[in-house]
Design a protein around this motif. Structure first.
Motif, PDB file in Angstrom:
ATOM      1  N   SER A 101       0.851  -1.190   0.000  1.00 37.88           N
ATOM      2  CA  SER A 101       0.000   0.000   0.000  1.00 37.88           C
ATOM      3  C   SER A 101       0.881   1.233   0.000  1.00 37.88           C
ATOM      4  CB  SER A 101      -0.908   0.013   1.237  1.00 37.88           C
ATOM      5  OG  SER A 101      -1.748  -1.121   1.268  1.00 37.88           O
ATOM      6  N   ARG A 102       0.436   2.281  -0.711  1.00 38.84           N
ATOM      7  CA  ARG A 102       1.234   3.505  -0.776  1.00 38.84           C
ATOM      8  C   ARG A 102       0.317   4.698  -0.938  1.00 38.84           C
ATOM      9  NH1 ARG A 102       5.168   1.544  -4.793  1.00 38.84           N
ATOM     10  NH2 ARG A 102       6.219   3.544  -4.494  1.00 38.84           N
ATOM     11  N   VAL A 103       0.761   5.832  -0.387  1.00 42.25           N
ATOM     12  CA  VAL A 103       0.004   7.067  -0.506  1.00 42.25           C
ATOM     13  C   VAL A 103       0.982   8.233  -0.434  1.00 42.25           C
ATOM     14  CG1 VAL A 103      -0.429   7.283   1.988  1.00 42.25           C
ATOM     15  CG2 VAL A 103      -2.025   8.330   0.358  1.00 42.25           C
ATOM     16  N   THR A 104       0.711   9.290  -1.208  1.00 38.70           N
ATOM     17  CA  THR A 104       1.548  10.487  -1.213  1.00 38.70           C
ATOM     18  C   THR A 104       0.792  11.631  -0.554  1.00 38.70           C
ATOM     19  OG1 THR A 104       2.684   9.806  -3.235  1.00 38.70           O
ATOM     20  CG2 THR A 104       2.803  12.138  -2.646  1.00 38.70           C
ATOM     21  N   LEU A 105       1.441  12.279   0.409  1.00 35.77           N
ATOM     22  CA  LEU A 105       0.829  13.365   1.163  1.00 35.77           C
ATOM     23  C   LEU A 105       1.646  14.642   0.978  1.00 35.77           C
ATOM     24  CD1 LEU A 105       0.176  11.431   4.507  1.00 35.77           C
ATOM     25  CD2 LEU A 105      -1.378  11.706   2.561  1.00 35.77           C
ATOM     26  N   PRO A 106       0.990  15.786   0.731  1.00 39.71           N
ATOM     27  CA  PRO A 106       1.713  17.052   0.522  1.00 39.71           C
ATOM     28  C   PRO A 106       2.121  17.705   1.842  1.00 39.71           C
ATOM     29  CG  PRO A 106      -0.629  17.422   0.274  1.00 39.71           C
ATOM     30  CD  PRO A 106      -0.463  15.944   0.516  1.00 39.71           C
ATOM     31  N   ILE A 107       3.028  17.050   2.544  1.00 39.78           N
ATOM     32  CA  ILE A 107       3.497  17.532   3.846  1.00 39.78           C
ATOM     33  C   ILE A 107       4.990  17.826   3.746  1.00 39.78           C
ATOM     34  CG2 ILE A 107       3.872  16.888   6.256  1.00 39.78           C
ATOM     35  CD1 ILE A 107       1.293  15.312   6.133  1.00 39.78           C
ATOM     36  N   SER A 108       5.398  18.978   4.260  1.00 42.68           N
ATOM     37  CA  SER A 108       6.792  19.417   4.172  1.00 42.68           C
ATOM     38  C   SER A 108       7.630  18.837   5.305  1.00 42.68           C
ATOM     39  CB  SER A 108       6.866  20.944   4.239  1.00 42.68           C
ATOM     40  OG  SER A 108       6.274  21.531   3.114  1.00 42.68           O
ATOM     41  N   PHE A 109       8.875  18.500   4.975  1.00 45.99           N
ATOM     42  CA  PHE A 109       9.863  18.083   5.968  1.00 45.99           C
ATOM     43  C   PHE A 109      11.150  18.850   5.678  1.00 45.99           C
ATOM     44  CE2 PHE A 109       6.866  14.659   5.903  1.00 45.99           C
ATOM     45  CZ  PHE A 109       6.822  14.193   7.211  1.00 45.99           C
ATOM     46  N   GLN A 110      11.651  19.547   6.680  1.00 48.59           N
ATOM     47  CA  GLN A 110      12.883  20.303   6.502  1.00 48.59           C
ATOM     48  C   GLN A 110      14.085  19.374   6.496  1.00 48.59           C
ATOM     49  OE1 GLN A 110      12.893  23.154   9.714  1.00 48.59           O
ATOM     50  NE2 GLN A 110      11.821  24.681   8.498  1.00 48.59           N
ATOM     51  N   SER A 111      15.126  19.789   5.802  1.00 45.57           N
ATOM     52  CA  SER A 111      16.384  19.053   5.873  1.00 45.57           C
ATOM     53  C   SER A 111      16.925  19.136   7.299  1.00 45.57           C
ATOM     54  CB  SER A 111      17.394  19.635   4.889  1.00 45.57           C
ATOM     55  OG  SER A 111      17.655  20.999   5.193  1.00 45.57           O
ATOM     56  N   PHE A 139       9.074  25.705  -8.028  1.00 41.81           N
ATOM     57  CA  PHE A 139       8.020  26.683  -7.773  1.00 41.81           C
ATOM     58  C   PHE A 139       6.688  26.295  -8.408  1.00 41.81           C
ATOM     59  CE2 PHE A 139       9.924  27.842 -11.784  1.00 41.81           C
ATOM     60  CZ  PHE A 139       8.864  28.232 -12.570  1.00 41.81           C
ATOM     61  N   LYS A 140       6.688  25.368  -9.351  1.00 40.99           N
ATOM     62  CA  LYS A 140       5.450  24.967 -10.007  1.00 40.99           C
ATOM     63  C   LYS A 140       4.600  24.064  -9.120  1.00 40.99           C
ATOM     64  CE  LYS A 140       7.486  25.144 -14.643  1.00 40.99           C
ATOM     65  NZ  LYS A 140       7.803  24.347 -15.859  1.00 40.99           N
ATOM     66  N   GLN A 141       5.193  23.505  -8.070  1.00 36.30           N
ATOM     67  CA  GLN A 141       4.476  22.603  -7.193  1.00 36.30           C
ATOM     68  C   GLN A 141       4.026  23.330  -5.934  1.00 36.30           C
ATOM     69  OE1 GLN A 141       7.590  19.583  -6.952  1.00 36.30           O
ATOM     70  NE2 GLN A 141       6.221  18.192  -8.034  1.00 36.30           N
ATOM     71  N   PRO A 142       2.887  22.914  -5.337  1.00 34.00           N
ATOM     72  CA  PRO A 142       2.403  23.594  -4.138  1.00 34.00           C
ATOM     73  C   PRO A 142       3.323  23.372  -2.951  1.00 34.00           C
ATOM     74  CG  PRO A 142       1.142  21.600  -4.557  1.00 34.00           C
ATOM     75  CD  PRO A 142       2.011  21.823  -5.758  1.00 34.00           C
ATOM     76  N   THR A 143       3.371  24.359  -2.078  1.00 31.55           N
ATOM     77  CA  THR A 143       4.124  24.214  -0.843  1.00 31.55           C
ATOM     78  C   THR A 143       3.464  23.162   0.029  1.00 31.55           C
ATOM     79  OG1 THR A 143       4.794  26.520  -0.931  1.00 31.55           O
ATOM     80  CG2 THR A 143       4.938  25.426   1.204  1.00 31.55           C
ATOM     81  N   GLY A 144       4.269  22.310   0.644  1.00 33.54           N
ATOM     82  CA  GLY A 144       3.713  21.272   1.494  1.00 33.54           C
ATOM     83  C   GLY A 144       3.099  21.842   2.757  1.00 33.54           C
ATOM     84  N   PHE A 145       2.209  21.052   3.357  1.00 30.35           N
ATOM     85  CA  PHE A 145       1.552  21.442   4.590  1.00 30.35           C
ATOM     86  C   PHE A 145       2.267  20.791   5.768  1.00 30.35           C
ATOM     87  CE2 PHE A 145      -1.624  21.632   1.136  1.00 30.35           C
ATOM     88  CZ  PHE A 145      -1.843  23.003   1.158  1.00 30.35           C
ATOM     89  N   SER A 146       1.699  20.899   6.981  1.00 30.62           N
ATOM     90  CA  SER A 146       2.483  20.569   8.167  1.00 30.62           C
ATOM     91  C   SER A 146       2.081  19.285   8.875  1.00 30.62           C
ATOM     92  CB  SER A 146       2.400  21.726   9.173  1.00 30.62           C
ATOM     93  OG  SER A 146       1.060  21.915   9.607  1.00 30.62           O
ATOM     94  N   GLU A 147       0.833  18.806   8.701  1.00 31.07           N
ATOM     95  CA  GLU A 147       0.384  17.696   9.541  1.00 31.07           C
ATOM     96  C   GLU A 147      -0.823  17.015   8.903  1.00 31.07           C
ATOM     97  OE1 GLU A 147      -0.670  17.006  14.320  1.00 31.07           O
ATOM     98  OE2 GLU A 147      -0.306  19.011  13.503  1.00 31.07           O
ATOM     99  N   ALA A 148      -0.965  15.702   9.157  1.00 26.48           N
ATOM    100  CA  ALA A 148      -2.134  14.945   8.713  1.00 26.48           C
ATOM    101  C   ALA A 148      -2.856  14.411   9.943  1.00 26.48           C
ATOM    102  CB  ALA A 148      -1.735  13.799   7.794  1.00 26.48           C
ATOM    103  N   ILE A 149      -4.076  14.905  10.167  1.00 29.08           N
ATOM    104  CA  ILE A 149      -4.887  14.522  11.317  1.00 29.08           C
ATOM    105  C   ILE A 149      -5.827  13.391  10.907  1.00 29.08           C
ATOM    106  CG2 ILE A 149      -6.551  15.310  13.034  1.00 29.08           C
ATOM    107  CD1 ILE A 149      -3.803  16.609  13.278  1.00 29.08           C
ATOM    108  N   ALA A 150      -5.896  12.340  11.714  1.00 30.27           N
ATOM    109  CA  ALA A 150      -6.757  11.194  11.411  1.00 30.27           C
ATOM    110  C   ALA A 150      -8.150  11.410  11.994  1.00 30.27           C
ATOM    111  CB  ALA A 150      -6.150   9.919  11.978  1.00 30.27           C
ATOM    112  N   TYR A 151      -9.169  11.112  11.171  1.00 34.12           N
ATOM    113  CA  TYR A 151     -10.562  11.129  11.606  1.00 34.12           C
ATOM    114  C   TYR A 151     -11.169   9.751  11.354  1.00 34.12           C
ATOM    115  CZ  TYR A 151     -10.118  16.236  11.493  1.00 34.12           C
ATOM    116  OH  TYR A 151      -9.718  17.533  11.700  1.00 34.12           O
TER     117      TYR A 151
END
Length: 274
Positions: A101-111, A139-151
């Motif tokens: 199983s795999r999923v891609t999430l737009p979440i940012s991680f700093q170096s 710059f063509k891609q959206p800036t990542g977000f910070s967290e994924a909350i489970a519901y």
């Protein structure tokens, strides 16, 4: 030889993949069922030299037994981990390695940040393999977000919220996943798995809606997934979909299937990315 620079610094680099076994890093649940186990490092702070704006989670079934898992992805030094992706709902089957199983999430991680994972399972000391792929775009891609909350996640059983289908090709009733979102959502991902039970050949699709009971408005439609009697499947993690949802909104799911069998009454978890 010519030098080929990366356009805009774009890269997608894995962490936690084990070449010798062609799989990911083993994450083991606690010796107590439905209890989080110890953190396992996927990439050290020293080795993480990428400012990424998305992360792909890849899970590879390890056990020769059915297992339900909730997996946390965290950042921070050992002993000071902070969860940023909460309770990703995944499964293993009685056929080791049959289910990826795999999923891609737009979440940012700093170096320079250590990334680790931990899990819980419905039985003691079960393990699942996983690795991540960090992507840095331009710059063509959206800036990542910070967290994924489970519901809709259920830590008491290491599963999600049950949604029943109706007759073949007919949606069942809307089932509430959360009565009220706790944060403004910028994107949504979904996990859907059968809680225990046998595996069947067939397909199922589902919709995600916002709104009060009786006034549901579809915001994601239709997500198609499939399973086989040989305990494999596709589309069991879906997204992320760039959908905006305000704070305090009710989210629900309804589902249909190609087979009139309770094995397609699945558990669901929605991930609100903020």
């Amino acid at each position: 030889m010519a030098d080929f620079p990366l356009l805009g610094g774009m890269q997608a680099l894995s962490a936690g993949f084990v070449l010798a076994t062609t799989t990911g890093t083993s994450i083991t649940a606690s010796a107590s069922a439905n209890t989080k186990g110890a953190y396992v490092e996927l990439i050290s702070a020293a080795n993480n030299d990428l400012d990424s704006n998305s992360i792909e989670l890849v899970f590879d079934g390890l056990n020769s037994a059915l297992g339900d898992f909730l997996v946390d992805i965290s950042v921070g030094d050992a002993g000071f981990e902070e969860v940023v992706i909460h309770n990703v709902y995944v499964k293993t089957t009685s056929t080791p390695g049959a289910l990826v199983s795999r999923v891609t999430l737009p979440i940012s991680f700093q170096s320079g940040v250590r990334i680790s994972a931990r899990c819980q399972a419905n039985n003691s000391s079960l393990a699942i393999n996983m690795f991540i792929i960090l992507s840095a775009g331009n710059f063509k891609q959206p800036t990542g977000f910070s967290e994924a909350i489970a519901y809709g996640d259920d830590e008491a059983t290491s599963t999600g919220t049950l949604v029943a289908r109706s007759s073949v090709g007919v949606f069942g009733s809307w089932v509430e996943i959360t009565a009220s979102t706790t944060d403004e959502i910028h994107a949504i991902a979904i996990a859907s798995h059968r809680q225990g039970g046998s595996w069947q050949n067939g397909k199922y699709n589902y919709q995600v809606a916002v709104g009060s009971a009786g006034n549901e408005e579809v915001i994601i439609s239709d997500i198609l997934s499939a399973t086989t009697a040989s305990e494999s499947g596709s589309g069991l993690l879906a997204g992320a979909y760039m959908v905006e949802v305000a704070i305090g909104q009710r989210l629900s799911i309804r589902a249909a299937a190609s087979v009139a069998d309770a094995d397609f009454d699945n558990d669901y978890v929605i991930y609100g990315i903020k």
